[in-house]
Design a protein around this motif. Structure first.
Motif, short mmCIF file in Angstrom:
data_model
loop_
_atom_site.label_atom_id
_atom_site.label_comp_id
_atom_site.label_asym_id
_atom_site.label_seq_id
_atom_site.Cartn_x
_atom_site.Cartn_y
_atom_site.Cartn_z
N VAL A 81 -12.01 28.25 -5.18
CA VAL A 81 -11.82 27.66 -6.51
C VAL A 81 -11.50 26.17 -6.38
CG1 VAL A 81 -10.44 27.71 -8.62
CG2 VAL A 81 -11.12 29.86 -7.52
N SER A 82 -10.81 25.78 -5.32
CA SER A 82 -10.52 24.35 -5.12
C SER A 82 -11.80 23.55 -4.98
CB SER A 82 -9.65 24.18 -3.86
OG SER A 82 -8.38 24.77 -4.02
N VAL A 83 -12.77 24.11 -4.27
CA VAL A 83 -14.07 23.45 -4.17
C VAL A 83 -14.74 23.38 -5.53
CG1 VAL A 83 -16.38 23.59 -3.15
CG2 VAL A 83 -14.37 24.13 -1.76
N LEU A 84 -14.64 24.47 -6.29
CA LEU A 84 -15.23 24.51 -7.64
C LEU A 84 -14.58 23.47 -8.54
CD1 LEU A 84 -17.19 25.96 -9.53
CD2 LEU A 84 -15.38 27.65 -9.98
N ILE A 85 -13.27 23.28 -8.38
CA ILE A 85 -12.55 22.28 -9.18
C ILE A 85 -13.13 20.89 -8.94
CG2 ILE A 85 -10.33 21.05 -9.33
CD1 ILE A 85 -8.95 23.77 -9.01
N GLU A 86 -13.39 20.56 -7.68
CA GLU A 86 -13.96 19.25 -7.36
C GLU A 86 -15.35 19.10 -7.97
OE1 GLU A 86 -12.35 16.83 -5.85
OE2 GLU A 86 -10.58 18.14 -5.72
N GLU A 87 -16.11 20.17 -7.99
CA GLU A 87 -17.47 20.11 -8.55
C GLU A 87 -17.44 19.96 -10.07
OE1 GLU A 87 -19.20 23.73 -7.23
OE2 GLU A 87 -19.51 23.05 -5.15
N LEU A 88 -16.51 20.64 -10.73
CA LEU A 88 -16.46 20.61 -12.19
C LEU A 88 -15.92 19.28 -12.72
CD1 LEU A 88 -15.11 24.21 -12.92
CD2 LEU A 88 -17.42 23.34 -13.38
N GLY A 89 -14.91 18.73 -12.05
CA GLY A 89 -14.30 17.48 -12.51
C GLY A 89 -13.33 17.71 -13.65
N GLU A 90 -12.55 16.67 -13.97
CA GLU A 90 -11.51 16.76 -15.00
C GLU A 90 -12.08 17.27 -16.32
OE1 GLU A 90 -8.35 13.85 -17.38
OE2 GLU A 90 -9.32 13.15 -15.53
N GLY A 91 -11.40 18.26 -16.90
CA GLY A 91 -11.81 18.81 -18.18
C GLY A 91 -12.84 19.92 -18.08
N GLY A 92 -13.39 20.14 -16.87
CA GLY A 92 -14.39 21.19 -16.71
C GLY A 92 -13.80 22.57 -16.93
N MET A 93 -14.57 23.44 -17.58
CA MET A 93 -14.10 24.78 -17.88
C MET A 93 -14.37 25.72 -16.72
SD MET A 93 -12.65 26.80 -20.17
CE MET A 93 -12.82 25.92 -21.74
N LEU A 94 -13.32 26.42 -16.28
CA LEU A 94 -13.44 27.35 -15.17
C LEU A 94 -14.08 28.66 -15.67
CD1 LEU A 94 -12.35 26.70 -12.30
CD2 LEU A 94 -10.54 28.36 -12.75
N PRO A 95 -14.87 29.33 -14.84
CA PRO A 95 -15.38 30.66 -15.23
C PRO A 95 -14.23 31.62 -15.51
CG PRO A 95 -16.55 29.83 -13.30
CD PRO A 95 -15.40 28.90 -13.53
N THR A 96 -14.50 32.71 -16.18
CA THR A 96 -13.47 33.69 -16.50
C THR A 96 -12.98 34.39 -15.24
OG1 THR A 96 -15.02 35.50 -16.82
CG2 THR A 96 -14.55 34.10 -18.74
N GLU A 97 -11.83 35.03 -15.34
CA GLU A 97 -11.30 35.79 -14.20
C GLU A 97 -12.30 36.85 -13.76
OE1 GLU A 97 -7.55 37.46 -15.21
OE2 GLU A 97 -6.49 35.52 -15.28
N ARG A 98 -12.94 37.51 -14.73
CA ARG A 98 -13.91 38.55 -14.37
C ARG A 98 -15.07 37.96 -13.59
NH1 ARG A 98 -16.15 42.31 -19.07
NH2 ARG A 98 -14.02 43.13 -18.83
N ASP A 99 -15.58 36.80 -14.05
CA ASP A 99 -16.70 36.16 -13.36
C ASP A 99 -16.31 35.75 -11.94
OD1 ASP A 99 -18.31 36.47 -15.56
OD2 ASP A 99 -17.96 34.44 -16.33
N LEU A 100 -15.09 35.20 -11.79
CA LEU A 100 -14.64 34.77 -10.46
C LEU A 100 -14.44 35.97 -9.55
CD1 LEU A 100 -12.05 32.01 -11.47
CD2 LEU A 100 -14.28 31.65 -10.39
N ALA A 101 -13.91 37.07 -10.10
CA ALA A 101 -13.71 38.28 -9.30
C ALA A 101 -15.05 38.82 -8.79
CB ALA A 101 -12.98 39.34 -10.13
N GLU A 102 -16.06 38.79 -9.64
CA GLU A 102 -17.38 39.27 -9.23
C GLU A 102 -18.01 38.32 -8.22
OE1 GLU A 102 -19.64 39.72 -12.79
OE2 GLU A 102 -18.55 41.53 -13.45
N ARG A 103 -17.82 37.00 -8.44
CA ARG A 103 -18.42 36.02 -7.55
C ARG A 103 -17.86 36.13 -6.14
NH1 ARG A 103 -18.49 29.60 -8.99
NH2 ARG A 103 -19.42 30.51 -10.87
N TYR A 104 -16.53 36.32 -6.02
CA TYR A 104 -15.90 36.33 -4.71
C TYR A 104 -15.61 37.75 -4.20
CZ TYR A 104 -15.31 31.47 -6.08
OH TYR A 104 -15.54 30.19 -6.52
N GLU A 105 -16.04 38.76 -4.99
CA GLU A 105 -15.93 40.17 -4.59
C GLU A 105 -14.49 40.56 -4.28
OE1 GLU A 105 -18.71 40.53 -1.36
OE2 GLU A 105 -20.43 40.70 -2.71
N VAL A 106 -13.60 40.23 -5.21
CA VAL A 106 -12.19 40.60 -5.11
C VAL A 106 -11.73 41.16 -6.45
CG1 VAL A 106 -11.67 38.84 -3.36
CG2 VAL A 106 -11.45 38.27 -5.79
N SER A 107 -10.50 41.65 -6.49
CA SER A 107 -9.95 42.17 -7.74
C SER A 107 -9.54 41.03 -8.66
CB SER A 107 -8.74 43.05 -7.46
OG SER A 107 -7.65 42.26 -6.98
#
Length: 258
Positions: free
Chosen positions: A33-59
């Motif tokens: 997610v830290s890498v994603l933060i750098e890519e999105l930049g200030e004000g960028g909207m993070l994916p939902t918890e469900r989307d992140l859980a599916e992307r990284y294959e975790v709970s």
């Protein structure tokens, strides 16, 4: 130049990976997610918890733990029902410059919201710090600190009524107290002693600042003197740990290293 273990200069050692190479799942998600933060930049909207859980294959709980740390560190912020990339922290110099001056230097608009101004007999424990006798009247000025209308801190100032007799009628509580002393009363600041520690806000303080009670705070205790060396004020200031960092310039006289 090659750095050990792919280490980026200035980053935590081995980017937080222990020598045995095993890291908790949440920390691996936090690194992604830290890498994603750098890519999105200030004000960028993070994916939902469900989307992140599916992307990284975790709970989702693993994702929540990673996001909680990033929120506490001030790298993310809540916005409505979503999470966005936070802006850079405010840098406050450890100097006699006022909070107002420090915030303005960074292009932000400083402000203060008055919580209370009371007058009471000086307790013995406070007397020496502000140059008063026990029982003499003192002011206690309490204000919420603002930056672009965001609540970022809480400041309590104690000063002798004899030094500032008309604080209740001649002082604008939204303005700089230091500027009032200097420009209206001709009292220049000489030097100060400061002590910094990390604390958790009390329920009342968290309510006034608008933060969860578990959010780490930076607490600064300051005792100031005028140019004649006479005690002037004692200040207790809480700053949000996710919104502030502190800077200082050190010269050779400050020490020769470890």
């Amino acid at each position: 130049m090659d750095y050990p273990h792919g280490q980026t200069p200035g980053a935590p050692i081995r980017s937080g990976i222990p020598e045995h190479g095993r890291i908790p799942k949440y920390y691996a998600v936090k690194a992604h997610v830290s890498v994603l933060i750098e890519e999105l930049g200030e004000g960028g909207m993070l994916p939902t918890e469900r989307d992140l859980a599916e992307r990284y294959e975790v709970s989702r709980e693993t994702v929540r733990q990673a996001l909680r740390e990033l929120l506490l560190e001030g790298r993310l912020a809540r916005q409505g029902r979503g999470t966005v990339v936070a802006g850079p922290k405010l840098e406050q110099p450890l100097s006699l410059a006022s909070y107002t001056e420090g915030v303005r230097r960074q292009g932000r608009t400083p402000g203060r919201h008055l919580i209370g101004l009371e007058r009471f007999p000086c307790p013995e424990a406070l007397a020496a710090d502000i140059g008063a006798e026990p029982g003499e009247p003192v002011w206690h000025l309490e204000r919420v600190l603002l930056a672009d209308d965001d609540r970022v801190g809480l400041e309590s100032t104690y000063v002798s009524v004899a030094r500032v007799p008309h604080l209740d009628t001649e002082f604008d509580p939204d303005s700089s107290f230091y500027a009032h002393l200097r420009d209206r009363l001709g009292i220049p600041f000489g030097d100060a002693d400061e002590r910094i520690e990390t604390v958790l806000a009390t329920p009342r303080e968290a309510l006034l600042i608008g933060t969860p009670p578990a959010l780490p705070m930076l607490l600064i205790h300051r005792i100031s003197r005028d140019t004649d060396g006479k005690p002037l004020e004692r200040v207790r200031t809480l700053f949000r740990g996710d919104r502030f960092s502190f800077t200082a310039h050190l010269g050779a006289q400050d020490g020769q290293g470890s």
